[in-house]
Design a protein around this motif. Structure first.
Motif, PDB file in Angstrom:
ATOM      1  N   GLY A 273     -31.152 -26.307  18.024  1.00  0.00           N
ATOM      2  CA  GLY A 273     -30.691 -27.107  16.888  1.00  0.00           C
ATOM      3  C   GLY A 273     -29.261 -27.277  16.542  1.00  0.00           C
ATOM      4  N   ALA A 275     -26.553 -26.456  14.715  1.00  0.00           N
ATOM      5  CA  ALA A 275     -26.505 -25.570  13.574  1.00  0.00           C
ATOM      6  C   ALA A 275     -25.011 -25.184  13.561  1.00  0.00           C
ATOM      7  CB  ALA A 275     -27.548 -24.264  13.910  1.00  0.00           C
ATOM      8  N   VAL A 284     -28.458 -24.502   8.838  1.00  0.00           N
ATOM      9  CA  VAL A 284     -29.909 -25.027   9.196  1.00  0.00           C
ATOM     10  C   VAL A 284     -30.379 -25.587   8.109  1.00  0.00           C
ATOM     11  CG1 VAL A 284     -30.062 -22.890  10.845  1.00  0.00           C
ATOM     12  CG2 VAL A 284     -30.649 -22.759   8.573  1.00  0.00           C
ATOM     13  N   ALA A 323     -31.188 -28.598  12.078  1.00  0.00           N
ATOM     14  CA  ALA A 323     -31.816 -27.487  12.943  1.00  0.00           C
ATOM     15  C   ALA A 323     -33.043 -26.696  11.854  1.00  0.00           C
ATOM     16  CB  ALA A 323     -30.895 -26.388  12.887  1.00  0.00           C
ATOM     17  N   GLU A 327     -36.706 -21.177  15.880  1.00  0.00           N
ATOM     18  CA  GLU A 327     -36.656 -22.404  16.719  1.00  0.00           C
ATOM     19  C   GLU A 327     -37.913 -21.836  17.491  1.00  0.00           C
ATOM     20  OE1 GLU A 327     -33.221 -22.508  18.719  1.00  0.00           O
ATOM     21  OE2 GLU A 327     -32.267 -23.929  17.231  1.00  0.00           O
ATOM     22  N   TRP A 332     -41.037 -26.313  15.045  1.00  0.00           N
ATOM     23  CA  TRP A 332     -40.124 -26.511  15.925  1.00  0.00           C
ATOM     24  C   TRP A 332     -40.594 -27.543  17.118  1.00  0.00           C
ATOM     25  CZ3 TRP A 332     -35.427 -26.267  17.369  1.00  0.00           C
ATOM     26  CH2 TRP A 332     -34.916 -26.253  18.805  1.00  0.00           C
ATOM     27  N   TRP A 341     -33.989 -34.391  14.450  1.00  0.00           N
ATOM     28  CA  TRP A 341     -32.589 -34.316  14.416  1.00  0.00           C
ATOM     29  C   TRP A 341     -31.840 -35.525  14.081  1.00  0.00           C
ATOM     30  CZ3 TRP A 341     -28.514 -36.290  17.407  1.00  0.00           C
ATOM     31  CH2 TRP A 341     -28.988 -36.960  18.508  1.00  0.00           C
TER      32      TRP A 341
END
Length: 368
Positions: A273, A275, A284, A323, A327, A332, A341
């Motif tokens: 991510g 992040a 996040v 994110a 994960e 995910w 994203w």
């Protein structure tokens, strides 16, 4: 016999009454003086044993030179550096082995720490009077390196990373970026802005300016070269980024690798991510203005807050989700596979969202 007559120191002999006009030859007196007591007319010739050679020495001076009977001069033997004999002022002499990287220098001086010469196999460095225990210095007691970039140990006060001999090679064996020759991470920084904005960004160029400001405030290098990952109806990252094909990793603050490069980002999606902010803070599950497809192109001819100059709740634009907190698992996998994203949902332009900013002025290692 007529009587003798003394005249002017000479003896005139007369025989009978006759005389002559020829002068008589004088003869030296037996005692080295003339009959009159003055010096004789004939000095004895010099002998070889009495010959004295002339000298060039000034009165009152001294000289180590001596003169032989044949007129040549000689000097005493002087030490010769390199003859394998240490004598006189020489501290050492190893003959042909004398060298400035050896124990005996070419000037026949013993190698020492602080002489500005590196003794191979014994010293690692020698900066002479500049030797120091400070970071990057050469220790004055041992002529070994102090803490420095390239020793394989990260010094947090001066380094972001240090892979020793692998610095500058582009090699990494973990999830972090390679180290450059200056012990920084080798990669193009990608961050999510700490600040969120409504849809009136001032156009695509206004979004870029917000990236510049964020990078500058964080003290990032070449901050004015950052570009926003954003599109309108005719501009997009694939057309706007000058370094689209540059084969350099995209990384977060802290060195984590997001993608091998921009082409990897659009082909396979981010590995992790996005992040981290420009300040290194973690964010996040935050919305990001993009209007950009998974391939770096405009998402559509609409849905871009009227080319990013509107904050109206009647307009909308495409957003991404930066994110996930975890994960792992189905969400995910969807985030990665479906490219959430950059393209997650549409949102009203009066809402707040962040921006993705990417370094588009990266300088290659060999160009520094």
């Amino acid at each position: 016999m007529a009587p003798q007559v003394r005249r002017l120191g000479f003896i005139i002999l007369s025989f009978g009454t006759s005389c002559t006009d020829d002068p008589l030859v004088s003869t030296p007196a037996s005692d080295g003086e003339s009959a009159s007591g003055g010096p004789t007319s004939f000095d004895p010739p010099p002998t070889a044993s009495a010959t004295v050679a002339p000298t060039t020495t000034e009165p009152g001076s001294t000289s180590e030179e001596s003169t032989s009977f044949d007129g040549t001069t000689t000097t005493p033997d002087q030490p010769v550096c390199g003859d394998d004999i240490a004598e006189g002022a020489e501290e050492c002499d190893f003959g042909k082995a004398n060298a400035d990287d050896a124990g005996c220098t070419i000037e026949c001086k013993l190698a020492t720490c602080g002489d500005s010469l590196v003794w191979e196999g014994v010293e690692q460095c020698d900066m002479g009077a500049g030797n120091s225990d400070e970071y990057g210095g050469c220790r004055p007691d041992t002529c070994h390196w102090a803490a420095r970039c390239g020793d394989g140990v990260v010094d947090p006060a001066h380094e972001l990373c240090d892979r020793g001999e692998q610095n500058g090679s582009g090699i990494t064996d973990d999830e972090f970026a390679p180290c450059d020759l200056h012990c920084g991470y080798y990669g193009r920084l990608l961050f999510i802005t700490a600040q969120a904005y409504d849809g009136d960004l001032g156009g695509v160029s206004g979004a870029d300016l917000k990236c510049h400001a964020a990078a500058s405030k964080a003290g990032l290098p070449h901050s004015n070269a950052y570009r926003a990952w954003i599109s309108d109806d005719f501009q997009s990252p694939v057309s706007r980024f000058e370094q689209w094909d540059l084969a350099v990793p995209l990384i977060l603050s802290g060195g984590l690798v997001v993608a091998a490069d921009l082409l990897d980002l659009v082909d396979n999606g981010p590995h992790i991510g996005i992040a981290r902010t420009e300040l290194g803070d973690v964010l996040v599950q935050q919305p990001v203005w993009t209007h950009t497809s998974a391939f770096g192109e405009s998402f559509s001819i609409a849905d871009h807050c009227e080319t990013w100059i509107s904050a109206s709740d009647l307009s909308s634009a495409r957003q991404g989700l930066n994110a996930l907190a975890v994960e792992d698992g189905p969400d995910w996998e969807s985030w990665r596979d479906e490219r959430w994203w950059t393209s997650y949902l549409n949102q009203r332009c009066n809402k707040l969202a962040h921006l993705y900013c990417i370094d588009d002025g990266f300088v290659l290692e060999q160009e520094r």
